[in-house]
Design an enzyme around this catalytic site. Structure first.
Site, PDB file in Angstrom:
ATOM      1  CE  LYS A 111       5.283  10.173  -7.653  1.00  0.00           C
ATOM      2  NZ  LYS A 111       4.125  10.649  -6.910  1.00  0.00           N
ATOM      3  CE  LYS A 194       4.454  -0.217  -5.189  1.00  0.00           C
ATOM      4  NZ  LYS A 194       3.879   0.739  -4.292  1.00  0.00           N
ATOM      5  CE  LYS A 197      -2.576   4.473  -7.925  1.00  0.00           C
ATOM      6  NZ  LYS A 197      -2.761   4.175  -6.527  1.00  0.00           N
TER       7      LYS A 197
END
Ligand code: ATP
Ligand code: LTN
Length: 328
Positions: A111, A194, A197
């Site tokens: 991240k 996958k 969002k």
């Protein structure tokens, strides 16, 4: 009855992957276990810097959790920031985990690397300590998570063992459980990734609040392959396999059996779109009803915060006693 804790971050609209892979299992499992579901807004704060966004996402996610079928009489649905013990135990957890351990967390590395020029908060780094607090506060026996979260459950166990060793037996050791081989829903335009969002375009991601016509359109545009044989083969035909998996998850018929019923891609796509739209219609109307009754939503969340708070307060008190803070 096992105590089960699952948490979800209010970071955006809920999609079909979240529903088929997680939320639907939460609903079907709510009677078999003593379930706690947290909307973890403090975790989402690690990557949020605009006023009002968290509150809006939180109330929308709460409405969605009740709309898909979590029963407030049975499941404890609460907002993390409504239960201040999360932050309080979070600090204690920060003092029980080492800098080195946190530095090895792959989610932090991923991240923070992705955010590159963006602000990387210290909260993003200490995130696992807060997650450990979430889990240990509820004496959770089981935490259903995908593979990406296993490392976070491992570090929670390490922290609990260290605390218990330092201050005496206080925390129950949780175990990660992988939900029953649930649907792993793939992106309709890129069926090898996958559905997510955070994918580049919305066209491959079906949101639970998409209008039926938008859903059918997304399925019509789904990427398939250049053959014209309907066969269930994840490796060779990922697009068709994804459509069969989705239709199977909605209808309960196996993907192999469904494959035998189709000769054309077009019919499979339109049936898939129609089935998903029909499944979502009642969810959407319950969602709208709840969003039009914020007083009721507030009441339900207060019930959740009350129930969660009772458990969390007792655990925090145990931790304080074990540490031996001078009582007030
Ligand atoms: P992002 O889209 O940003 O990657 P996400 O959609 O994966 O986030 P999370 O909050 O990480 O959302 O996940 C919530 C739950 O939904 C988790 O239990 C996760 O395993 C499940 N989930 C997410 N995407 C899928 C998917 N495509 N198929 C099946 N389950 C999924
Ligand atoms: N890190 C998790 C969300 C999360 C969580 C938790 C999951 C925060 N606290 C406690 C299970 C238990 C995620 O990113 N999906």
């Amino acid at each position: 009855m096992a105590r089960v804790l699952s948490c979800i971050q209010p970071t955006g609209d809920v999609h079909l992957g979240n529903y088929l892979g997680a939320l639907r299992n939460w609903v079907s499992g709510q009677h078999a276990n003593d379930v706690f579901h947290g909307i973890v807004d403090l975790h989402a704060l690690t990557i949020t810097d605009k006023p009002g966004v968290l509150g809006k996402n939180t109330v929308e996610l709460a409405a969605m959790l009740f709309a898909v079928g979590l029963d407030p009489e049975v499941a404890t649905v609460f907002v993390q920031s409504h239960v201040p013990e999360h932050s309080q135990l979070g600090w204690i957890m920060e003092c029980t985990v080492s800098f080195g351990e946190l530095s090895r967390m792959t989610q932090f590395k991923d991240k923070s690397a992705k955010r590159e020029a963006d602000f990387v908060s210290a909260g993003l780094f200490t995130y696992p300590a807060l997650q450990a607090a979430d889990i240990l506060l509820y004496d959770a026996a089981e935490v259903p998570v995908g593979d990406d979260q296993r490392q976070h459950i491992e570090i929670t166990r390490d922290i609990a063992v260290r605390f218990n060793h330092r201050f005496g037996d206080t925390f129950f050791l949780p175990k990660a459980v992988t939900p029953p081989a649930g649907a792993r829903v793939m992106d309709l335009l890129d069926p090898t990734s996958k559905m997510s969002k955070s994918s580049e375009t919305d066209a491959g991601c079906v949101y639970l609040l998409d209008a039926p016509s938008a859903i059918e359109k997304k399925f019509k545009r789904a990427v398939t392959d250049s053959e014209n044989e309907v066969r269930y083969d994840r490796e060779a035909k990922p697009g068709i396999a994804n459509l069969l998996d989705i239709l199977s998850a909605v209808t309960g018929t196996s993907p192999q059996q469904l494959a035998d019923q189709y000769t054309q891609y077009g019919a499979l796509k339109s049936d898939c779109g129609a089935a998903v739209a029909a499944m979502l219609t009642p969810i959407q109307s319950r969602y709208t009803e709840l969003m039009n009754d914020k007083a009721e939503l507030g009441r339900l969340l207060r019930i959740g915060a009350e129930k969660a708070g009772t458990v969390a307060q007792a655990t925090l008190a145990r931790a304080h006693d074990a540490i031996g803070f001078y009582p007030r």
